[in-house]
Design a protein around this motif. Structure first.
Motif, PDB file in Angstrom:
ATOM      1  N   LEU A 271      -1.663  15.842 -11.281  1.00 37.87           N
ATOM      2  CA  LEU A 271      -1.805  16.315  -9.910  1.00 37.87           C
ATOM      3  C   LEU A 271      -0.603  17.151  -9.480  1.00 37.87           C
ATOM      4  O   LEU A 271       0.554  16.715  -9.603  1.00 37.87           O
ATOM      5  CB  LEU A 271      -1.958  15.138  -8.945  1.00 37.87           C
ATOM      6  CG  LEU A 271      -3.252  14.317  -9.046  1.00 37.87           C
ATOM      7  CD1 LEU A 271      -3.161  13.099  -8.135  1.00 37.87           C
ATOM      8  CD2 LEU A 271      -4.464  15.165  -8.680  1.00 37.87           C
ATOM      9  N   ASP A 272      -0.875  18.352  -8.961  1.00 40.07           N
ATOM     10  CA  ASP A 272       0.169  19.103  -8.284  1.00 40.07           C
ATOM     11  C   ASP A 272       0.147  18.690  -6.811  1.00 40.07           C
ATOM     12  O   ASP A 272      -0.624  17.800  -6.413  1.00 40.07           O
ATOM     13  CB  ASP A 272      -0.019  20.611  -8.462  1.00 40.07           C
ATOM     14  CG  ASP A 272      -1.356  21.119  -7.926  1.00 40.07           C
ATOM     15  OD1 ASP A 272      -2.057  20.361  -7.209  1.00 40.07           O
ATOM     16  OD2 ASP A 272      -1.716  22.271  -8.239  1.00 40.07           O
ATOM     17  N   ASP A 273       0.987  19.327  -5.995  1.00 41.23           N
ATOM     18  CA  ASP A 273       1.091  18.889  -4.607  1.00 41.23           C
ATOM     19  C   ASP A 273      -0.232  19.046  -3.861  1.00 41.23           C
ATOM     20  O   ASP A 273      -0.658  18.135  -3.140  1.00 41.23           O
ATOM     21  CB  ASP A 273       2.191  19.674  -3.892  1.00 41.23           C
ATOM     22  CG  ASP A 273       2.482  19.114  -2.508  1.00 41.23           C
ATOM     23  OD1 ASP A 273       2.934  17.961  -2.426  1.00 41.23           O
ATOM     24  OD2 ASP A 273       2.223  19.815  -1.512  1.00 41.23           O
ATOM     25  N   ALA A 274      -0.898  20.166  -4.057  1.00 41.00           N
ATOM     26  CA  ALA A 274      -2.177  20.392  -3.364  1.00 41.00           C
ATOM     27  C   ALA A 274      -3.230  19.396  -3.830  1.00 41.00           C
ATOM     28  O   ALA A 274      -3.991  18.851  -3.025  1.00 41.00           O
ATOM     29  CB  ALA A 274      -2.657  21.820  -3.591  1.00 41.00           C
ATOM     30  N   GLY A 275      -3.277  19.167  -5.134  1.00 39.53           N
ATOM     31  CA  GLY A 275      -4.246  18.219  -5.670  1.00 39.53           C
ATOM     32  C   GLY A 275      -3.978  16.804  -5.196  1.00 39.53           C
ATOM     33  O   GLY A 275      -4.913  16.048  -4.884  1.00 39.53           O
ATOM     34  N   PHE A 276      -2.699  16.432  -5.122  1.00 42.09           N
ATOM     35  CA  PHE A 276      -2.327  15.110  -4.618  1.00 42.09           C
ATOM     36  C   PHE A 276      -2.779  14.932  -3.176  1.00 42.09           C
ATOM     37  O   PHE A 276      -3.376  13.916  -2.808  1.00 42.09           O
ATOM     38  CB  PHE A 276      -0.812  14.932  -4.737  1.00 42.09           C
ATOM     39  CG  PHE A 276      -0.271  13.722  -4.028  1.00 42.09           C
ATOM     40  CD1 PHE A 276      -0.384  12.463  -4.590  1.00 42.09           C
ATOM     41  CD2 PHE A 276       0.340  13.844  -2.786  1.00 42.09           C
ATOM     42  CE1 PHE A 276       0.110  11.339  -3.931  1.00 42.09           C
ATOM     43  CE2 PHE A 276       0.831  12.738  -2.118  1.00 42.09           C
ATOM     44  CZ  PHE A 276       0.728  11.482  -2.696  1.00 42.09           C
ATOM     45  N   PHE A 280      -5.722  12.220  -2.022  1.00 42.22           N
ATOM     46  CA  PHE A 280      -5.335  11.093  -1.183  1.00 42.22           C
ATOM     47  C   PHE A 280      -5.418  11.418   0.316  1.00 42.22           C
ATOM     48  O   PHE A 280      -4.749  10.769   1.129  1.00 42.22           O
ATOM     49  CB  PHE A 280      -3.926  10.628  -1.542  1.00 42.22           C
ATOM     50  CG  PHE A 280      -3.861   9.931  -2.877  1.00 42.22           C
ATOM     51  CD1 PHE A 280      -4.381   8.658  -3.038  1.00 42.22           C
ATOM     52  CD2 PHE A 280      -3.311  10.565  -3.976  1.00 42.22           C
ATOM     53  CE1 PHE A 280      -4.329   8.018  -4.265  1.00 42.22           C
ATOM     54  CE2 PHE A 280      -3.260   9.941  -5.208  1.00 42.22           C
ATOM     55  CZ  PHE A 280      -3.773   8.663  -5.354  1.00 42.22           C
ATOM     56  N   SER A 281      -6.242  12.392   0.666  1.00 43.44           N
ATOM     57  CA  SER A 281      -6.434  12.720   2.072  1.00 43.44           C
ATOM     58  C   SER A 281      -6.934  11.494   2.844  1.00 43.44           C
ATOM     59  O   SER A 281      -7.897  10.843   2.435  1.00 43.44           O
ATOM     60  CB  SER A 281      -7.449  13.858   2.202  1.00 43.44           C
ATOM     61  OG  SER A 281      -7.712  14.149   3.550  1.00 43.44           O
ATOM     62  N   GLY A 282      -6.250  11.149   3.933  1.00 45.89           N
ATOM     63  CA  GLY A 282      -6.646   9.993   4.730  1.00 45.89           C
ATOM     64  C   GLY A 282      -6.163   8.669   4.189  1.00 45.89           C
ATOM     65  O   GLY A 282      -6.405   7.621   4.790  1.00 45.89           O
ATOM     66  N   SER A 283      -5.481   8.684   3.048  1.00 43.85           N
ATOM     67  CA  SER A 283      -5.007   7.459   2.406  1.00 43.85           C
ATOM     68  C   SER A 283      -3.547   7.207   2.736  1.00 43.85           C
ATOM     69  O   SER A 283      -2.766   8.155   2.886  1.00 43.85           O
ATOM     70  CB  SER A 283      -5.160   7.588   0.877  1.00 43.85           C
ATOM     71  OG  SER A 283      -4.376   6.614   0.202  1.00 43.85           O
ATOM     72  N   PRO A 284      -3.125   5.935   2.814  1.00 47.84           N
ATOM     73  CA  PRO A 284      -1.697   5.660   3.019  1.00 47.84           C
ATOM     74  C   PRO A 284      -0.835   6.126   1.855  1.00 47.84           C
ATOM     75  O   PRO A 284       0.366   6.333   2.022  1.00 47.84           O
ATOM     76  CB  PRO A 284      -1.645   4.135   3.188  1.00 47.84           C
ATOM     77  CG  PRO A 284      -2.903   3.627   2.591  1.00 47.84           C
ATOM     78  CD  PRO A 284      -3.925   4.701   2.787  1.00 47.84           C
ATOM     79  N   VAL A 285      -1.427   6.304   0.678  1.00 45.88           N
ATOM     80  CA  VAL A 285      -0.669   6.768  -0.481  1.00 45.88           C
ATOM     81  C   VAL A 285      -0.041   8.132  -0.205  1.00 45.88           C
ATOM     82  O   VAL A 285       1.061   8.443  -0.677  1.00 45.88           O
ATOM     83  CB  VAL A 285      -1.574   6.846  -1.732  1.00 45.88           C
ATOM     84  CG1 VAL A 285      -0.802   7.398  -2.930  1.00 45.88           C
ATOM     85  CG2 VAL A 285      -2.150   5.470  -2.061  1.00 45.88           C
ATOM     86  N   LYS A 286      -0.706   8.912   0.591  1.00 44.46           N
ATOM     87  CA  LYS A 286      -0.267  10.290   0.839  1.00 44.46           C
ATOM     88  C   LYS A 286       1.132  10.362   1.428  1.00 44.46           C
ATOM     89  O   LYS A 286       1.868  11.327   1.201  1.00 44.46           O
ATOM     90  CB  LYS A 286      -1.277  10.980   1.761  1.00 44.46           C
ATOM     91  CG  LYS A 286      -1.019  12.451   1.998  1.00 44.46           C
ATOM     92  CD  LYS A 286      -2.100  13.039   2.907  1.00 44.46           C
ATOM     93  CE  LYS A 286      -1.816  14.479   3.273  1.00 44.46           C
ATOM     94  NZ  LYS A 286      -2.836  15.023   4.186  1.00 44.46           N
ATOM     95  N   ARG A 287       1.533   9.318   2.158  1.00 43.67           N
ATOM     96  CA  ARG A 287       2.802   9.408   2.880  1.00 43.67           C
ATOM     97  C   ARG A 287       4.020   9.389   1.970  1.00 43.67           C
ATOM     98  O   ARG A 287       5.107   9.827   2.372  1.00 43.67           O
ATOM     99  CB  ARG A 287       2.896   8.315   3.935  1.00 43.67           C
ATOM    100  CG  ARG A 287       3.304   6.955   3.450  1.00 43.67           C
ATOM    101  CD  ARG A 287       3.452   5.998   4.631  1.00 43.67           C
ATOM    102  NE  ARG A 287       3.894   4.678   4.251  1.00 43.67           N
ATOM    103  CZ  ARG A 287       5.170   4.335   4.136  1.00 43.67           C
ATOM    104  NH1 ARG A 287       6.118   5.217   4.312  1.00 43.67           N
ATOM    105  NH2 ARG A 287       5.497   3.107   3.798  1.00 43.67           N
ATOM    106  N   ILE A 288       3.910   8.915   0.735  1.00 43.03           N
ATOM    107  CA  ILE A 288       5.097   8.896  -0.125  1.00 43.03           C
ATOM    108  C   ILE A 288       5.331  10.252  -0.785  1.00 43.03           C
ATOM    109  O   ILE A 288       6.393  10.487  -1.362  1.00 43.03           O
ATOM    110  CB  ILE A 288       5.043   7.786  -1.195  1.00 43.03           C
ATOM    111  CG1 ILE A 288       3.969   8.058  -2.251  1.00 43.03           C
ATOM    112  CG2 ILE A 288       4.846   6.429  -0.550  1.00 43.03           C
ATOM    113  CD1 ILE A 288       4.052   7.116  -3.445  1.00 43.03           C
ATOM    114  N   GLY A 289       4.358  11.126  -0.721  1.00 40.34           N
ATOM    115  CA  GLY A 289       4.518  12.452  -1.298  1.00 40.34           C
ATOM    116  C   GLY A 289       4.223  12.482  -2.781  1.00 40.34           C
ATOM    117  O   GLY A 289       4.283  11.464  -3.488  1.00 40.34           O
ATOM    118  N   ARG A 290       3.914  13.662  -3.262  1.00 34.08           N
ATOM    119  CA  ARG A 290       3.512  13.841  -4.648  1.00 34.08           C
ATOM    120  C   ARG A 290       4.613  13.448  -5.634  1.00 34.08           C
ATOM    121  O   ARG A 290       4.350  12.820  -6.667  1.00 34.08           O
ATOM    122  CB  ARG A 290       3.078  15.297  -4.862  1.00 34.08           C
ATOM    123  CG  ARG A 290       2.674  15.634  -6.284  1.00 34.08           C
ATOM    124  CD  ARG A 290       3.813  16.311  -7.035  1.00 34.08           C
ATOM    125  NE  ARG A 290       3.439  16.672  -8.394  1.00 34.08           N
ATOM    126  CZ  ARG A 290       4.295  17.129  -9.293  1.00 34.08           C
ATOM    127  NH1 ARG A 290       5.568  17.305  -8.965  1.00 34.08           N
ATOM    128  NH2 ARG A 290       3.890  17.430 -10.507  1.00 34.08           N
TER     129      ARG A 290
END
Length: 364
Positions: A271-276, A280-290
């Protein structure tokens, strides 16, 4: 009235307590911080006064309604730990971000209650300096187990918590007693021995802290113990005997996405940044960053010791992020130590980041 509103919004349990109900919480927090158990979470100390005394956070508060929403898993949350090609994501992060879901529900409840009771309200869900677990115990929802998390006799370990502070005087519920007894299942299962004593957690050793809150390279001593846990850790929650009474979540947005129950490490590491962000759109995982996320994935790949990951690991050696490059060096050292040793000299000579150079020096 609050009971009916809570039930209509999908909350499994509601309890009421007061702002003076957790007099010992400040002392316990101060001890944990003095012992360094807060790790790099400096906001715990910065907000300690408001955390331990709800009336400092809002002087007008007279009652605190604590709400619990069941997010119990439908299957064994630890099953994916046995698959070295898969990743394990904490149950709470396998679908939508619960902060958004619960805060929206509490706002709707609070608006209706305030209009009916003529009272002021404030809504809090995790991100504010509110000690939800001690307050929930004081409100009779459950008790803080030896792993410091809330345990319910009806829902086991699987309750999301939220609070409504109000100026209204509400009848208080009796606190819940501690029902852990002599059990130490949660303490003994911890892969990193993060519990120095019952009811005490050292975040510096906790996989949930290391994979989510910790921003830099994860200490080498803890990496092998992480297994394939790439976001959070449910071991101490999942082994609690009180889970025999738990039920699977009924709220659709809290049921696990199929693609997050045991996602493939090979897919995640690419996963690159856009793919990440998209995945994980809408997921809490998204907040830690790629970058932090890929760091965790590479550690899981290293722990798999599977050479078929080698092409993906080699690609990550040239990643733009030093955090990712350093984790890739460690993964290479684990799955192909001879290759790591061969490459180390040239890589040390050109690597600008000291943390990544240190990884190569260890590999050499």
């Amino acid at each position: 009235m609050l009971d009916d509103l809570a039930s209509a919004e999908g909350f499994a349990v509601l309890g009421v307590t007061g702002p003076d109900a957790i007099p010992d919480a400040g002392t316990r927090l101060a001890r944990a911080l003095a012992d360094g158990h807060g790790a790099t979470m400096t906001w715990l100390a910065e907000t300690a006064g408001r955390r331990s005394q709800p009336a400092v956070l809002w002087p007008d508060v007279r009652s605190i309604a604590m709400f619990g929403m069941n997010y119990g898993p439908a299957s064994d949350p630890l099953a994916s730990l046995a698959d070295p090609a898969a990743a394990t994501i904490s149950v709470y992060a396998r679908n939508r971000d619960y902060h958004d879901l619960i805060k929206g529900a509490l706002k709707r409840i609070g608006t209706k209650f305030a209009a009916s009771a003529g009272a002021g309200i404030k809504v809090f869900v995790d991100t504010a300096p509110v000690m939800e677990k001690p307050l929930a115990a004081a409100a009779g929802i459950g008790w803080q187990g030896k792993h410091t998390n809330l345990v319910s006799r009806s829902y086991g370990s699987w309750l999301f918590l939220g609070a409504i502070f109000t100026t209204a005087e509400l009848a208080r519920d009796a606190p819940e007693a501690d029902h852990c007894g002599s059990c130490r299942a949660c303490l003994d299962v911890c892969p990193t021995n993060a519990f120095p004593a019952p009811y005490r957690l050292d975040a510096r050793r906790c996989i949930s802290y290391l994979t989510i809150e910790h921003k830099g390279p994860i200490p080498r001593a803890f990496r092998p113990m992480m297994g394939n846990r790439i976001y959070g850790c449910d071991d101490c929650l999942a082994v609690c005997p009180w889970n025999k009474f738990a039920a699977a979540a009924s709220e659709a947005k809290l049921k696990a996405r199929v693609d997050l129950e045991a996602p493939r490490l090979a897919d995640l590491v690419r996963l690159d940044d856009a793919g990440f962000r998209q995945f994980f759109s809408g997921s809490p995982v998204k907040r830690i960053g790629r970058d932090r996320f890929i760091r965790n994935v590479l550690i899981a790949i290293g722990n798999s010791e599977r050479e078929h990951f080698l092409p993906d690991v080699l690609r990550r050696l040239d990643d733009a992020s030093p955090l990712v490059r350093g984790a890739a060096v460690w993964a290479l050292e684990r799955i192909a130590p001879a290759a790591a040793k061969r490459m180390s000299g040239a890589r040390i000579a050109i690597e600008a980041d000291p943390d990544v150079r240190a990884e190569w020096e260890t590999a050499a």
